[in-house]
Scaffold this motif. Structure first.
Motif, mmCIF file in Angstrom:
data_model
loop_
_atom_site.group_PDB
_atom_site.id
_atom_site.type_symbol
_atom_site.label_atom_id
_atom_site.label_comp_id
_atom_site.label_asym_id
_atom_site.label_seq_id
_atom_site.Cartn_x
_atom_site.Cartn_y
_atom_site.Cartn_z
ATOM 1 N N LEU A 92 0.831 -1.198 0.000
ATOM 2 C CA LEU A 92 0.000 0.000 0.000
ATOM 3 C C LEU A 92 0.868 1.251 0.000
ATOM 4 O O LEU A 92 0.593 2.221 -0.730
ATOM 5 N N TYR A 93 1.901 1.255 0.795
ATOM 6 C CA TYR A 93 2.831 2.385 0.863
ATOM 7 C C TYR A 93 3.419 2.713 -0.508
ATOM 8 O O TYR A 93 3.494 3.883 -0.897
ATOM 9 N N THR A 94 3.828 1.691 -1.254
ATOM 10 C CA THR A 94 4.421 1.955 -2.578
ATOM 11 C C THR A 94 3.389 2.545 -3.535
ATOM 12 O O THR A 94 3.732 3.379 -4.386
ATOM 13 N N ILE A 95 2.132 2.142 -3.407
ATOM 14 C CA ILE A 95 1.076 2.708 -4.253
ATOM 15 C C ILE A 95 0.858 4.181 -3.916
ATOM 16 O O ILE A 95 0.712 5.034 -4.807
ATOM 17 N N VAL A 96 0.843 4.499 -2.623
ATOM 18 C CA VAL A 96 0.674 5.891 -2.194
ATOM 19 C C VAL A 96 1.858 6.735 -2.654
ATOM 20 O O VAL A 96 1.678 7.873 -3.116
ATOM 21 N N LEU A 97 3.067 6.197 -2.551
ATOM 22 C CA LEU A 97 4.245 6.933 -3.012
ATOM 23 C C LEU A 97 4.178 7.182 -4.515
ATOM 24 O O LEU A 97 4.589 8.242 -5.004
ATOM 25 N N ASN A 98 3.675 6.224 -5.263
ATOM 26 C CA ASN A 98 3.512 6.420 -6.700
ATOM 27 C C ASN A 98 2.546 7.569 -6.983
ATOM 28 O O ASN A 98 2.774 8.391 -7.873
ATOM 29 N N SER A 111 -6.777 1.258 -6.919
ATOM 30 C CA SER A 111 -6.838 -0.126 -6.454
ATOM 31 C C SER A 111 -6.948 -0.244 -4.936
ATOM 32 O O SER A 111 -7.269 -1.315 -4.428
ATOM 33 N N VAL A 112 -6.704 0.857 -4.223
ATOM 34 C CA VAL A 112 -6.651 0.772 -2.758
ATOM 35 C C VAL A 112 -7.534 1.796 -2.058
ATOM 36 O O VAL A 112 -7.568 1.843 -0.829
ATOM 37 N N TYR A 113 -8.270 2.594 -2.815
ATOM 38 C CA TYR A 113 -8.977 3.699 -2.177
ATOM 39 C C TYR A 113 -10.311 3.977 -2.849
ATOM 40 O O TYR A 113 -10.413 3.990 -4.063
ATOM 41 N N ASP A 114 -11.303 4.183 -2.031
ATOM 42 C CA ASP A 114 -12.600 4.663 -2.481
ATOM 43 C C ASP A 114 -13.054 5.735 -1.507
ATOM 44 O O ASP A 114 -12.991 5.527 -0.288
ATOM 45 N N PRO A 115 -13.525 6.880 -1.987
ATOM 46 C CA PRO A 115 -13.925 7.954 -1.068
ATOM 47 C C PRO A 115 -15.035 7.537 -0.116
ATOM 48 O O PRO A 115 -15.113 8.058 0.996
ATOM 49 N N MET A 260 4.711 14.135 7.861
ATOM 50 C CA MET A 260 3.659 13.673 6.975
ATOM 51 C C MET A 260 3.442 12.170 7.091
ATOM 52 O O MET A 260 4.368 11.415 7.390
ATOM 53 N N GLY A 261 2.217 11.753 6.864
ATOM 54 C CA GLY A 261 1.902 10.337 6.896
ATOM 55 C C GLY A 261 0.558 10.082 6.258
ATOM 56 O O GLY A 261 -0.054 10.962 5.657
ATOM 57 N N PHE A 262 0.075 8.848 6.395
ATOM 58 C CA PHE A 262 -1.275 8.536 5.929
ATOM 59 C C PHE A 262 -1.882 7.455 6.817
ATOM 60 O O PHE A 262 -1.171 6.682 7.462
ATOM 61 N N TYR A 263 -3.215 7.424 6.837
ATOM 62 C CA TYR A 263 -3.954 6.413 7.567
ATOM 63 C C TYR A 263 -4.397 5.311 6.622
ATOM 64 O O TYR A 263 -4.760 5.561 5.465
ATOM 65 N N CYS A 264 -4.397 4.090 7.125
ATOM 66 C CA CYS A 264 -4.912 2.968 6.360
ATOM 67 C C CYS A 264 -5.537 1.988 7.338
ATOM 68 O O CYS A 264 -5.403 2.137 8.556
#
Length: 285
Positions: A92-98, A111-115, A260-264
Motif C-alpha cells: 500500500l505504501y508503494t502505491i501511495v508513493l507512486n 486499487s486501494v482507495y474509495d472515497p 507527513m503520513g497517511f492512515y490505512c
C-alpha cells in the motif's frame, strides 16, 4: 489520533471555504451512477477556477449493458464495492508513493482507495452515523447518501458558487431518520464531496514538495492505533485495524517542519488507504 483526525477534517473544511468562490457547473455536479469506482483521495486540496469535475468520484455516465447483465440492479439500489486493496502495508505504501511522486492523480490510488470508505471512516469516528451497522452496511448506507447528493447536485447560488444554505437536507431524511444533528451531517457530506471535486492533481499537504523518497520495508515506520475511547461507540467494530504510516518530514518556510503520513486499515486480509495526516512542528522545537 482523535486530534489528528480533527485537524485533518478542519483543514479540509478551511480549504473548502477558501475554494467556495470557484464556479462549478450544475451539469457537471449532477450524476446518476449507482456503483462507485475507486479513483479519489482525501487530503487538503484546492482546485483551479472552472475545473471540470472528473476525479474518479463524479461519474457522468450510465451503466453499460454488460454490467447490467452481470449484476442486475434494482431501481434506486446502491451497493458499495470494495476496491482490490493491497496485500500488505508496504505494498500500500508503494502505491501511495507512486501517487505522490507522479502528479497526485486519483487514478494512481484506484486499487486501494474509495472515497466512500473515507467518508464512512470519518463519519463513524465523529458522529452517530450508521449506529449499530457493521462496516459493509455502513458503506452501503454512505453510498446511498452520496447517490442522493449526486441526484440533487451541488447547491449553487445565482453566481454559480457553492452555497450550503441551499442544501435540501429533507431529501436524506428517510435514510437517516434517527441520526442526531442530521442536517449538520448532510452539510459536512456535501462539503467533502465538493472538496473532492476540486483536488485532483493537487499536493494534499499544500507544500512545495514534489517527490518523496521510497524507503525499504524494514525502514518503514508504522504505528497501529489501539486507543478507541476517544471515538463514538461502534467505531472500533467497524475499523478495528487502523495504522498510521510515516511519509517522512518536509522542511517548509522558516523553521516549519511538516511530519507527513497517511492512515490505512486492514479488512479481510487487505489494506486500504483512508487519508493523509500532517503535523506541523518547528526545527529544534
Amino acid at each position: 489520533m482523535k486530534k489528528a483526525i480533527s485537524i485533518l477534517l478542519a483543514a479540509s473544511m478551511m480549504t473548502i471555504l477558501a475554494a467556495c468562490g470557484t464556479t462549478v457547473s450544475q451539469q457537471d455536479a449532477r450524476q446518476t451512477t449507482t456503483e462507485y469506482s475507486t479513483e479519489a483521495e482525501i487530503g487538503n486540496g484546492q482546485g483551479e477556477p472552472d475545473q471540470t469535475i472528473d476525479d474518479g468520484y463524479w461519474h457522468d455516465e450510465t451503466e453499460s449493458s454488460e454490467t447490467s447483465a452481470a449484476q442486475p440492479q434494482i431501481e434506486g439500489a446502491v451497493e458499495f464495492i470494495f476496491p482490490e486493496g493491497a496485500g500488505s502495508i508496504y505494498e500500500l505504501y508503494t502505491i501511495v508513493l507512486n501517487y505522490l511522486n507522479n502528479g497526485f492523480n486519483y487514478n494512481d490510488l484506484s486499487s486501494v482507495y474509495d472515497p466512500i470508505l473515507t467518508y464512512t471512516f470519518y463519519s463513524k469516528a465523529e458522529t452517530d452515523f450508521a449506529s449499530g451497522l457493521n462496516l459493509e452496511e455502513s458503506c452501503n448506507l454512505m453510498a446511498r447518501l452520496v447517490n442522493i447528493a449526486e441526484e440533487q447536485g451541488i447547491p449553487l447560488d445565482e453566481d454559480g458558487e457553492f452555497e450550503d444554505d441551499y442544501i435540501d437536507a429533507e431529501a436524506f431524511r428517510s435514510e437517516i431518520p434517527d441520526m442526531e444533528d442530521a442536517d449538520e451531517f448532510v452539510e459536512d457530506l456535501y462539503a467533502m464531496l465538493y472538496y473532492h471535486s476540486m483536488s485532483d492533481g493537487v499536493n494534499p499537504f499544500h507544500t512545495q514538495q514534489t517527490s518523496w523518497e521510497v524507503v525499504s520495508e524494514e525502514n518503514l515506520e508504522t504505528e497501529r492505533y489501539d486507543f478507541y475511547e476517544d471515538f463514538v461507540d461502534g467505531f472500533e467494530e467497524a475499523f478495528p485495524n487502523i495504522y498510521e504510516v510515516s511519509l517522512g518530514t518536509y522542511r517548509g518556510e522558516g523553521t516549519d517542519l511538516w511530519h507527513m503520513g497517511f492512515y490505512c486499515f486492514e479488512y479481510n486480509g487487505r489494506y486500504y488507504f483512508l487519508g493523509f495526516s500532517a503535523v506541523l512542528g518547528t526545527a529544534g522545537g
